[in-house]
Design a protein around this motif. Structure first.
Motif, PDB file in Angstrom:
ATOM      1  N   ASP A   1       0.836  -1.205   0.000  1.00  0.00           N
ATOM      2  CA  ASP A   1       0.000   0.000   0.000  1.00  0.00           C
ATOM      3  C   ASP A   1       0.869   1.253   0.000  1.00  0.00           C
ATOM      4  OD1 ASP A   1       0.813  -0.658   2.639  1.00  0.00           O
ATOM      5  OD2 ASP A   1      -0.750   0.636   3.469  1.00  0.00           O
ATOM      6  N   ARG A   2       1.965   1.230   0.770  1.00  0.00           N
ATOM      7  CA  ARG A   2       2.882   2.385   0.772  1.00  0.00           C
ATOM      8  C   ARG A   2       3.621   2.487  -0.562  1.00  0.00           C
ATOM      9  NH1 ARG A   2       5.357   1.167   4.941  1.00  0.00           N
ATOM     10  NH2 ARG A   2       7.274   0.254   4.093  1.00  0.00           N
ATOM     11  N   SER A   3       4.024   1.331  -1.113  1.00  0.00           N
ATOM     12  CA  SER A   3       4.717   1.337  -2.403  1.00  0.00           C
ATOM     13  C   SER A   3       3.818   1.896  -3.496  1.00  0.00           C
ATOM     14  CB  SER A   3       5.161  -0.086  -2.754  1.00  0.00           C
ATOM     15  OG  SER A   3       5.898  -0.114  -3.956  1.00  0.00           O
ATOM     16  N   TRP A   4       2.514   1.609  -3.424  1.00  0.00           N
ATOM     17  CA  TRP A   4       1.564   2.126  -4.408  1.00  0.00           C
ATOM     18  C   TRP A   4       1.471   3.640  -4.320  1.00  0.00           C
ATOM     19  CZ3 TRP A   4      -0.657   2.401  -8.688  1.00  0.00           C
ATOM     20  CH2 TRP A   4      -1.908   2.970  -8.889  1.00  0.00           C
ATOM     21  N   GLN A   5       1.373   4.175  -3.111  1.00  0.00           N
ATOM     22  CA  GLN A   5       1.321   5.621  -2.950  1.00  0.00           C
ATOM     23  C   GLN A   5       2.606   6.273  -3.458  1.00  0.00           C
ATOM     24  OE1 GLN A   5      -1.376   7.327  -2.156  1.00  0.00           O
ATOM     25  NE2 GLN A   5      -2.447   5.354  -2.023  1.00  0.00           N
TER      26      GLN A   5
END
Length: 351
Positions: free
Chosen positions: A224-228
């Protein structure tokens, strides 16, 4: 199938042969054979060398009609057929028949390709790149808990504990083509989401992105952080820098957190909007900000440095400050970057 064969016994030999081939592969699929057994059976039926290649793994199986691995280098195929799974070509099957093709070779290869796809799907995870968008969204959503994201990644074929990068892609090219280029060793999965393409990959080779693609690369770790991070990096891409990794942005990433209304109200950004009305001036400013040197900008633009100096002087008058001063160059760079964040790809949806 036997009853159908009897009813069609009055048809020509080609049709009867085709029915027998179909029945042969139906039996193999019911027995749940693996790829080596499928190749051996097919080679025995074709009475020539049969080959099966999977693009994702690069594995090649070549079997002779005696059921053993075919010796020597592969010959030029006498006929080929693609292996297709989920509308993606994942491999190829072929025959190495000496002389002209057999009239039933086309039917045989068609059924062999279907059977090979079924084997790959059964004994997978399937080596396709395209994935269910809902599952990909679950894997990268901040609204999912960690357990749900981990389960989604496992269902997508990513082993537990394996680092995964998320890539945000803006392109008209097929996502499966992009995915297999940037992560040839696999596993890699891709899906389109609303306004942007998503690629999940265990490794990313930035230099392998094809022309015409803009991409932001998130760091490995929590998806989820990598997507942001990937969405943010995508917003910083330009025609000169089409691929941006979030880790390379450093403090510049903070600009993406400034509210859009604050950015639009800034005097330098408003003036930059007027500069952007001239593609020539915008390109000149971009080259100057990227190089920090009038002469290097001139080299990049293939212009005489005096021509670039005149353009920069005019741009400076529009912006209201001198670009040749260090503070002016910094202001212009920040204004240009901020303006692109308002107009470029990867902007978060509004409303």
């Amino acid at each position: 199938m036997q009853a159908l064969s009897e009813r069609l016994s009055d048809l020509d030999a080609h049709v009867r042969g085709a029915i027998r081939v179909v029945a042969f592969y139906d039996t193999l699929m019911r027995r749940r054979v693996d790829l080596p057994a499928l190749a051996r059976s097919s080679a025995g039926l074709a009475v020539c060398v049969v080959g099966i290649r999977l693009h994702g793994t690069g594995s090649v199986t070549r079997t002779g009609p005696d059921g053993r691995e075919a010796p020597g280098e592969p010959r030029t195929p006498s006929s080929t057929a693609p292996i297709t799974l989920d509308e993606e070509e994942i491999g190829t099957v072929w025959l190495e028949r000496p002389g002209p093709p057999n009239p039933l070779d086309e039917v045989l290869l068609d059924r062999l390709a279907i059977a090979a796809a079924a084997v790959v799907e059964r004994y997978g995870p399937a080596r396709t790149t395209m994935a269910d968008p809902a599952l990909v969204e679950l894997a990268i959503s901040a609204g999912s808990d960690e357990a749900a994201r981990a389960r989604a990644l496992r269902l997508l074929g990513f082993p537990a504990g394996l680092p995964v990068h998320v890539v945000a892609v803006d392109s008209t090219l097929r996502l499966d083509e992009i995915g297999t280029l940037i992560c040839p060793a696999r596993p890699v999965k891709a899906a389109p989401l609303a306004d942007v393409g998503v690629v999940l990959a265990t490794a990313v080779e930035p230099t392998r992105f094809p022309d015409g693609v803009r991409a932001g690369i998130g760091s490995d770790g929590s998806t989820d952080r990598s997507w942001q991070q990937a969405r943010t990096a995508l917003r910083f891409t330009t025609a000169r820098r089409p691929v941006v990794a979030f880790r390379d942005l450093g403090a510049l990433a903070l600009l993406a957190q400034v509210p859009e209304d604050v950015v639009r109200a800034n005097a330098d950004v408003a003036a930059l909007t007027r500069v952007a009305g001239s593609p020539e001036n915008l390109e000149t400013l971009d080259a100057y900000c990227a190089t920090g040197s009038l002469r290097r900008a001139a080299e990049r633009l293939h212009l005489h440095h005096s021509s670039v100096a005149r353009r920069l002087d005019q741009i400076g008058k529009t912006l209201g400050f001198a670009l040749t001063e260090p503070a002016g160059l910094l202001r212009a760079h920040l204004a240009l970057t901020s303006w692109r964040l308002l107009t470029g790809p990867g902007r978060p949806p509004t409303g």
